[in-house]
Each structure stands twice: as C-alpha cells, then as structure tokens.
Design a protein around this motif. Structure first.
Motif, PDB file in Angstrom:
ATOM      1  N   GLY A  60      26.353  30.531   7.593  1.00 41.96           N
ATOM      2  CA  GLY A  60      25.003  30.203   7.176  1.00 41.96           C
ATOM      3  C   GLY A  60      23.977  31.058   7.896  1.00 41.96           C
ATOM      4  O   GLY A  60      22.842  30.634   8.138  1.00 41.96           O
ATOM      5  N   ALA A  61      24.391  32.289   8.239  1.00 46.07           N
ATOM      6  CA  ALA A  61      23.529  33.209   8.996  1.00 46.07           C
ATOM      7  C   ALA A  61      23.030  34.339   8.108  1.00 46.07           C
ATOM      8  O   ALA A  61      23.415  34.459   6.939  1.00 46.07           O
ATOM      9  CB  ALA A  61      24.306  33.783  10.184  1.00 46.07           C
ATOM     10  N   LYS A  62      22.173  35.193   8.669  1.00 49.79           N
ATOM     11  CA  LYS A  62      21.704  36.380   7.963  1.00 49.79           C
ATOM     12  C   LYS A  62      22.604  37.564   8.334  1.00 49.79           C
ATOM     13  O   LYS A  62      23.181  37.612   9.422  1.00 49.79           O
ATOM     14  CB  LYS A  62      20.256  36.705   8.362  1.00 49.79           C
ATOM     15  CG  LYS A  62      19.260  35.581   8.068  1.00 49.79           C
ATOM     16  CD  LYS A  62      17.864  36.009   8.485  1.00 49.79           C
ATOM     17  CE  LYS A  62      16.835  34.913   8.259  1.00 49.79           C
ATOM     18  NZ  LYS A  62      17.000  33.779   9.213  1.00 49.79           N
ATOM     19  N   ASN A  63      22.689  38.528   7.424  1.00 53.80           N
ATOM     20  CA  ASN A  63      23.562  39.689   7.643  1.00 53.80           C
ATOM     21  C   ASN A  63      23.227  40.425   8.938  1.00 53.80           C
ATOM     22  O   ASN A  63      24.127  40.846   9.678  1.00 53.80           O
ATOM     23  CB  ASN A  63      23.465  40.670   6.466  1.00 53.80           C
ATOM     24  CG  ASN A  63      23.865  40.031   5.152  1.00 53.80           C
ATOM     25  OD1 ASN A  63      24.517  38.986   5.133  1.00 53.80           O
ATOM     26  ND2 ASN A  63      23.491  40.652   4.044  1.00 53.80           N
ATOM     27  N   ASN A  64      21.927  40.580   9.213  1.00 54.95           N
ATOM     28  CA  ASN A  64      21.530  41.363  10.384  1.00 54.95           C
ATOM     29  C   ASN A  64      21.633  40.587  11.691  1.00 54.95           C
ATOM     30  O   ASN A  64      21.198  41.058  12.747  1.00 54.95           O
ATOM     31  CB  ASN A  64      20.112  41.918  10.212  1.00 54.95           C
ATOM     32  CG  ASN A  64      19.070  40.824  10.085  1.00 54.95           C
ATOM     33  OD1 ASN A  64      19.382  39.632  10.140  1.00 54.95           O
ATOM     34  ND2 ASN A  64      17.814  41.224   9.919  1.00 54.95           N
ATOM     35  N   GLU A  65      22.227  39.389  11.642  1.00 55.20           N
ATOM     36  CA  GLU A  65      22.438  38.594  12.850  1.00 55.20           C
ATOM     37  C   GLU A  65      23.877  38.711  13.368  1.00 55.20           C
ATOM     38  O   GLU A  65      24.212  38.115  14.395  1.00 55.20           O
ATOM     39  CB  GLU A  65      22.102  37.124  12.584  1.00 55.20           C
ATOM     40  CG  GLU A  65      20.630  36.891  12.257  1.00 55.20           C
ATOM     41  CD  GLU A  65      20.319  35.458  11.871  1.00 55.20           C
ATOM     42  OE1 GLU A  65      19.234  34.963  12.247  1.00 55.20           O
ATOM     43  OE2 GLU A  65      21.147  34.825  11.180  1.00 55.20           O
ATOM     44  N   TYR A 214      27.205  36.517  17.002  1.00 56.88           N
ATOM     45  CA  TYR A 214      26.046  36.131  16.201  1.00 56.88           C
ATOM     46  C   TYR A 214      24.859  35.978  17.133  1.00 56.88           C
ATOM     47  O   TYR A 214      24.950  35.300  18.170  1.00 56.88           O
ATOM     48  CB  TYR A 214      26.322  34.814  15.465  1.00 56.88           C
ATOM     49  CG  TYR A 214      25.065  34.055  15.078  1.00 56.88           C
ATOM     50  CD1 TYR A 214      24.296  34.457  13.990  1.00 56.88           C
ATOM     51  CD2 TYR A 214      24.641  32.953  15.832  1.00 56.88           C
ATOM     52  CE1 TYR A 214      23.131  33.774  13.648  1.00 56.88           C
ATOM     53  CE2 TYR A 214      23.478  32.271  15.500  1.00 56.88           C
ATOM     54  CZ  TYR A 214      22.724  32.679  14.418  1.00 56.88           C
ATOM     55  OH  TYR A 214      21.577  32.016  14.076  1.00 56.88           O
ATOM     56  N   ILE A 215      23.746  36.644  16.808  1.00 62.67           N
ATOM     57  CA  ILE A 215      22.511  36.532  17.586  1.00 62.67           C
ATOM     58  C   ILE A 215      21.381  36.180  16.615  1.00 62.67           C
ATOM     59  O   ILE A 215      21.050  36.964  15.724  1.00 62.67           O
ATOM     60  CB  ILE A 215      22.158  37.844  18.312  1.00 62.67           C
ATOM     61  CG1 ILE A 215      23.331  38.337  19.170  1.00 62.67           C
ATOM     62  CG2 ILE A 215      20.906  37.650  19.175  1.00 62.67           C
ATOM     63  CD1 ILE A 215      23.094  39.699  19.807  1.00 62.67           C
ATOM     64  N   ARG A 216      20.812  35.015  16.795  1.00 57.42           N
ATOM     65  CA  ARG A 216      19.747  34.558  15.895  1.00 57.42           C
ATOM     66  C   ARG A 216      18.562  35.519  15.894  1.00 57.42           C
ATOM     67  O   ARG A 216      18.180  36.050  16.959  1.00 57.42           O
ATOM     68  CB  ARG A 216      19.289  33.158  16.313  1.00 57.42           C
ATOM     69  CG  ARG A 216      18.220  32.549  15.380  1.00 57.42           C
ATOM     70  CD  ARG A 216      17.784  31.175  15.840  1.00 57.42           C
ATOM     71  NE  ARG A 216      18.867  30.193  15.733  1.00 57.42           N
ATOM     72  CZ  ARG A 216      19.219  29.582  14.603  1.00 57.42           C
ATOM     73  NH1 ARG A 216      18.576  29.850  13.495  1.00 57.42           N
ATOM     74  NH2 ARG A 216      20.198  28.706  14.599  1.00 57.42           N
ATOM     75  N   THR A 217      17.998  35.738  14.740  1.00 59.86           N
ATOM     76  CA  THR A 217      16.813  36.588  14.607  1.00 59.86           C
ATOM     77  C   THR A 217      15.698  36.090  15.538  1.00 59.86           C
ATOM     78  O   THR A 217      15.425  34.894  15.605  1.00 59.86           O
ATOM     79  CB  THR A 217      16.306  36.577  13.152  1.00 59.86           C
ATOM     80  OG1 THR A 217      17.334  37.073  12.295  1.00 59.86           O
ATOM     81  CG2 THR A 217      15.059  37.444  12.993  1.00 59.86           C
ATOM     82  N   GLY A 218      15.092  37.014  16.249  1.00 62.31           N
ATOM     83  CA  GLY A 218      14.001  36.671  17.156  1.00 62.31           C
ATOM     84  C   GLY A 218      14.416  36.629  18.609  1.00 62.31           C
ATOM     85  O   GLY A 218      13.563  36.636  19.500  1.00 62.31           O
ATOM     86  N   ILE A 219      15.747  36.580  18.834  1.00 60.57           N
ATOM     87  CA  ILE A 219      16.237  36.594  20.215  1.00 60.57           C
ATOM     88  C   ILE A 219      16.410  38.046  20.637  1.00 60.57           C
ATOM     89  O   ILE A 219      17.268  38.751  20.104  1.00 60.57           O
ATOM     90  CB  ILE A 219      17.556  35.810  20.349  1.00 60.57           C
ATOM     91  CG1 ILE A 219      17.311  34.336  20.004  1.00 60.57           C
ATOM     92  CG2 ILE A 219      18.138  35.951  21.751  1.00 60.57           C
ATOM     93  CD1 ILE A 219      18.566  33.509  19.942  1.00 60.57           C
ATOM     94  N   LYS A 220      15.616  38.485  21.562  1.00 58.04           N
ATOM     95  CA  LYS A 220      15.564  39.911  21.922  1.00 58.04           C
ATOM     96  C   LYS A 220      16.370  40.196  23.188  1.00 58.04           C
ATOM     97  O   LYS A 220      15.848  40.669  24.195  1.00 58.04           O
ATOM     98  CB  LYS A 220      14.105  40.347  22.114  1.00 58.04           C
ATOM     99  CG  LYS A 220      13.204  40.084  20.916  1.00 58.04           C
ATOM    100  CD  LYS A 220      13.633  40.891  19.701  1.00 58.04           C
ATOM    101  CE  LYS A 220      12.652  40.713  18.546  1.00 58.04           C
ATOM    102  NZ  LYS A 220      13.089  41.440  17.337  1.00 58.04           N
ATOM    103  N   ILE A 221      17.653  39.860  23.173  1.00 57.30           N
ATOM    104  CA  ILE A 221      18.464  40.163  24.352  1.00 57.30           C
ATOM    105  C   ILE A 221      18.790  41.655  24.389  1.00 57.30           C
ATOM    106  O   ILE A 221      18.802  42.338  23.364  1.00 57.30           O
ATOM    107  CB  ILE A 221      19.749  39.319  24.416  1.00 57.30           C
ATOM    108  CG1 ILE A 221      20.733  39.679  23.294  1.00 57.30           C
ATOM    109  CG2 ILE A 221      19.425  37.847  24.397  1.00 57.30           C
ATOM    110  CD1 ILE A 221      22.098  39.033  23.468  1.00 57.30           C
TER     111      ILE A 221
END
Length: 394
Positions: A60-65, A214-221
């Motif tokens: 249930g994620a986005k491709n770029n995540e 998986y890294i949620r959009t907006g998390i700038k690690i």
C-alpha cells in the motif's frame, strides 16, 4: 540416500524454480546496466521499475518509497544509522525491544558507542512488547522507535498498528524489521503507521543478497552508500538487476498464494505443536499461541542441550535450528528466550522448526518420532535428568 527434511525456512528458503527462470535472461541476454541509455540497459531499467511497483503495491506504498538494498541487515542498518544521524539535532535517543534481530541490536550497540542512547523495552512471557513501557520510554529527544514485525526465533507477531499509532501520536518515526513477516502476512504501511520497513528476498523463496527498505515520503534520512545516483541518489551502486527481478517474481508468487500457503503452514505448525506437547514430557512452547507466524514452532526441552539435538537431527537428515541462523555458532543461550523469562538451563535446550508449504504431514510424523527418540536418549545421559527423576520418586 536418506530424504532431506528441511525445517529451517526462517533461516532461508529454497529459491522457487519460477524465480530462477525469471532471473536467467538477466544474466545472459538482458544484462545491461539500468543506468545506460541503449536498449538492453533500458530493458533492465524497465524490469527494475516493474518490481518496484509490485513491491509498493503489496504494501500500500508509493513506487518512489521503495529502495533496493543488499538484504535485511543492510536495510536495518540504513534505517537506524541514517535516521540517527539525520535527526540528531532533535535528539539522540532511540527505542527498540530486547528481542530484536542482531541486525538491529548490534547496530544499536554501534550507535551507543557514537554517543546515542538506546532504551531496550521489555516483552512479556510470549514475546510481545509491553506497550505501556514503550510509550513511557518516549522522551522529547526520541527520534526513532524500531520494533520487529515478527520475531525470527519464536514467531511472535507484534501489535504493529498500535506501536505505529503511539509513535505517530508522539511525533516519533517508526521502523519495523519485517524480514520474517513480509510476504507471509498482510502488511499495509499506511494503516499500520509504518514509516520505514525492512525486508529480504530469500525469506520468501527469492534469491539471497537482495532486499528493500520502504521509506515513507517526506522522511529525509541520509544516503547510506555514497557514489552514483542510483535509487534516486540515496543508495549508490549498480542495481542487482538479477536479484531484483528474482525478488519481484517471488513477491508475485507469494502474494498470489499467501492465503493458501499460510493455511497449509498453520496446519503443519499446529500438528507439530500438538503432538510434541502431548508426546514429549517436560517441554515448553515458546512464543504466543495465537499471534504467531504461520510457519513457526519453537520448543524448549528440559535437561538437554539444543546443539546436541540439532546434530542428532541432522544425522537423520532433518534441518532445524536452535534459534537465529546468525547466532548458530554461539554457545550462549538465545537472547530472545532469556528476554521472555526462560532460565539459562531451559533456554539452552531450544529447538526452532519453521515449515514451508512444501512440507508434508508424513514429514512431520518422521520429525516428531526423531525428536522423541533423541530427547529420550539425551536425557538418559543427563545427570540433571537423573536427579530430577530421583526427586520425583521420593
């Protein structure tokens, strides 16, 4: 030659034949570098993109995540170290549990040496994280909570949705090591408030040496491997195209068959649990009886050493484990079993059996018969068991 009975699927799984067939053309025909502009490079890039889309859809994620890595350990290291470094201006405090995989625990030890503070939350006797203790551990300087989705040794599934909700309510990032759970149980990153998730291809009939974070959009690690612009500049290095393609096929097959496979595994698991409980005295089932991976059985047998049991099972062609494959060379008892309250002498006598949908009831019968015979033989050699029997007769 005796038939091999493989019951160590938590350590690794057999690569599915469909997966191997899917990978082969990317060794010999479509071998281009995805960063190249000519056609075989474009073919490789298209294959990588399709797998990224397939994995994103499964969560249930986005491709770029979705970011491809070398496996679960790299994904865990990236999530913890990069998050700690990126958010250290807010604070240097991380919360995890006492039963994490060593890919998390050893990374936390590394961070402690760099000046970070780690809180290790207790679990109950079934291995479930104590939510009240976890929430109380949150401080203004807490930057990350990392709790595994399901334990690799005892199979206990954590209340991930509740942990995610606690983290979200306090403005803390939440990472879960889902190496044992992904492609075995349903996961929705939005519904469960998961910010980062680690997985590894060889745990669900894919190839070794490939995984994802998986890294949620907006998390700038921060980036973890520096070099080229692969993985949108966050994980450098030419993509492992064959591994990615293989993992993608394994994801496809796993999600097509998940319900059916889980039902078959639960049948075998429960059969093992019931017969061992009824037919082998002085044993204890480790892990939660309900919130449990469909393929996991973990028993402790009093008065014996788990290593001896494993060796004698191997002589009968049965592959099992005393816990994590990463600690199989250690003489120390499992940190997981100690965390759920087992004394050393009982923790030492542990056996982990993890089935696949390819196993049969006939194989389970053979394994149970072997366990009964070996446990009886080892106990007859044990002075502790002899003393126990003498006390029982008084």
């Amino acid at each position: 030659m005796q038939k091999l009975i493989y019951l160590d699927n938590a350590a690794t799984t057999k690569t599915a034949s469909e997966v191997v067939n899917e990978m082969l053309p990317y060794f010999t025909e479509n071998y281009g570098n995805p960063s190249s502009i000519y056609s075989i490079g474009a073919t490789a890039k298209e294959a990588v993109t399709k797998v990224r889309e397939r994995i994103a859809s499964s969560l249930g994620a986005k491709n770029n995540e979705i970011y491809f890595t070398g496996g679960g350990s790299e994904s865990d290291n990236w999530a913890l170290i990069a998050t700690a470094q990126t958010y250290e201006a807010k604070g240097k405090h991380i919360i995890t549990s006492k039963i994490e995989h060593h890919a998390v625990l050893h990374t936390c030890s590394y961070l402690e040496k760099q000046g970070y503070e780690i809180t290790y939350v207790d679990v109950d006797e079934n291995g479930i994280v104590k939510l009240d203790e976890l929430e109380k551990a949150i401080r203004p300087d807490t930057v990350l909570i990392s709790v595994m989705f399901a334990n690799n040794e005892i199979g206990t599934i954590q209340p991930i949705k509740e942990i995610g909700a606690i983290a979200k309510a306090h403005g803390v990032l939440f990472h879960t090591d889902a190496v044992q759970a992904y492609a075995h149980v349903p996961i929705d990153v939005d519904e469960m408030n998961i910010d980062m998730l680690s997985a590894s291809g060889h745990k669900f009939h894919g190839p070794k040496g490939i995984g994802f974070l998986y890294i949620r959009t907006g998390i700038k690690i921060r980036s973890f491997i520096h070099g080229g612009q692969q993985e949108r500049g966050r994980r450098a290095g030419t993509e492992n195209v064959t591994g990615i393609v293989g993992m993608g096929k394994a994801v496809e097959l796993s999600f097509l068959r998940m319900e059916e496979s889980a039902a078959k595994q639960r049948e075998l698991r429960d059969y093992l649990i019931k017969r061992i409980k009824e037919e082998v005295p002085h044993c204890r089932l480790n892990g939660d009886g309900v919130r449990r991976l469909p393929n996991n059985v973990n028993y402790s047998f009093q008065f014996i050493e788990g290593e001896s049991l494993l060796i004698m099972l191997d002589m009968k062609g049965i592959c099992a484990s005393s816990g994590s494959a990463c600690t199989s060379g250690s003489l120390d008892p499992s940190h997981v079993l100690l965390a759920i309250g087992l004394p050393h002498e009982i923790a030492h006598g542990s056996l982990r059996l993890t089935v696949s949908e390819e196993n049969t009831i006939e194989e389970m019968d053979a394994v149970i018969d072997a366990i009964k015979e070996i446990v009886d033989k080892l106990r007859k050699m044990s002075p502790l068991y002899e003393d126990f029997i003498k006390k029982q007769k008084k």
